[in-house]
Design a protein around this motif. Sequence first.
Motif, mmCIF file in Angstrom:
data_model
loop_
_atom_site.group_PDB
_atom_site.id
_atom_site.type_symbol
_atom_site.label_atom_id
_atom_site.label_comp_id
_atom_site.label_asym_id
_atom_site.label_seq_id
_atom_site.Cartn_x
_atom_site.Cartn_y
_atom_site.Cartn_z
ATOM 1 N N GLN A 229 5.464 13.539 -5.819
ATOM 2 C CA GLN A 229 4.608 14.208 -4.840
ATOM 3 C C GLN A 229 5.063 13.805 -3.442
ATOM 4 O O GLN A 229 5.261 12.624 -3.164
ATOM 5 C CB GLN A 229 3.142 13.822 -5.032
ATOM 6 N N PRO B 249 10.875 7.942 -9.902
ATOM 7 C CA PRO B 249 10.946 6.783 -10.819
ATOM 8 C C PRO B 249 12.353 6.568 -11.373
ATOM 9 O O PRO B 249 13.191 7.392 -11.328
ATOM 10 C CB PRO B 249 9.986 7.144 -11.931
ATOM 11 N N LYS C 152 8.770 10.816 -0.870
ATOM 12 C CA LYS C 152 8.287 10.861 -2.251
ATOM 13 C C LYS C 152 8.962 9.753 -3.044
ATOM 14 O O LYS C 152 9.969 9.180 -2.628
ATOM 15 C CB LYS C 152 8.589 12.215 -2.907
ATOM 16 N N ARG D 194 -4.060 7.392 4.734
ATOM 17 C CA ARG D 194 -4.399 6.657 3.505
ATOM 18 C C ARG D 194 -4.238 5.153 3.665
ATOM 19 O O ARG D 194 -4.961 4.388 3.032
ATOM 20 C CB ARG D 194 -3.531 7.130 2.340
ATOM 21 N N ASP E 225 0.831 -1.204 0.000
ATOM 22 C CA ASP E 225 0.000 0.000 0.000
ATOM 23 C C ASP E 225 0.871 1.261 0.000
ATOM 24 O O ASP E 225 0.579 2.224 -0.716
ATOM 25 C CB ASP E 225 -0.926 0.018 1.213
ATOM 26 N N TYR F 152 2.485 1.582 -3.415
ATOM 27 C CA TYR F 152 1.459 1.932 -4.407
ATOM 28 C C TYR F 152 1.132 3.423 -4.355
ATOM 29 O O TYR F 152 1.075 4.090 -5.392
ATOM 30 C CB TYR F 152 0.205 1.085 -4.179
ATOM 31 N N ILE F 153 0.910 3.942 -3.161
ATOM 32 C CA ILE F 153 0.572 5.356 -3.026
ATOM 33 C C ILE F 153 1.707 6.231 -3.537
ATOM 34 O O ILE F 153 1.484 7.177 -4.302
ATOM 35 C CB ILE F 153 0.231 5.703 -1.563
ATOM 36 N N ALA G 53 4.260 5.429 -5.605
ATOM 37 C CA ALA G 53 4.532 5.230 -7.030
ATOM 38 C C ALA G 53 3.408 5.776 -7.908
ATOM 39 O O ALA G 53 3.660 6.218 -9.031
ATOM 40 C CB ALA G 53 4.750 3.752 -7.322
ATOM 41 N N ARG G 54 2.201 5.771 -7.394
ATOM 42 C CA ARG G 54 1.055 6.285 -8.150
ATOM 43 C C ARG G 54 1.120 7.802 -8.304
ATOM 44 O O ARG G 54 0.519 8.363 -9.214
ATOM 45 C CB ARG G 54 -0.230 5.886 -7.419
ATOM 46 N N HIS G 55 1.871 8.454 -7.415
ATOM 47 C CA HIS G 55 1.996 9.913 -7.424
ATOM 48 C C HIS G 55 3.478 10.295 -7.396
ATOM 49 O O HIS G 55 3.962 10.845 -6.405
ATOM 50 C CB HIS G 55 1.283 10.522 -6.214
ATOM 51 N N PRO G 56 4.214 9.971 -8.472
ATOM 52 C CA PRO G 56 5.653 10.249 -8.466
ATOM 53 C C PRO G 56 5.954 11.724 -8.224
ATOM 54 O O PRO G 56 5.212 12.598 -8.682
ATOM 55 C CB PRO G 56 6.123 9.812 -9.854
#
Length: 82
Positions: A26, A82, A79, A36, A15, A18-19, A21-24
């Motif tokens: 940030q 990638p 943060k 979250r 989790d 995921y959070i 990596a989903r918002h690089p």
Amino acid sequence: MVNKSSIELTAKEFDTFYILARHPKQVFTRNQLLERIWGRADYIDPGTVTVHIRRLREKIESDASSPKHIITVWGVGYKFEP
């Protein structure tokens, strides 16, 4: 996969990853990640996030002591690069 090898993550490690990596790029505070991932954050020690980040780095970074992907933004949070 890390270096073409599968890695196993706990549910909370997944989790967290995921959070991020989903918002690089940030930045998320510890409290934002607690809310979250764990829901209500008022009863969980924010150090829990630090421990999960450390374990996640040990699994996905080639050198956990010098991370290239899960970055600490001092005084703010974490943060993903990638």
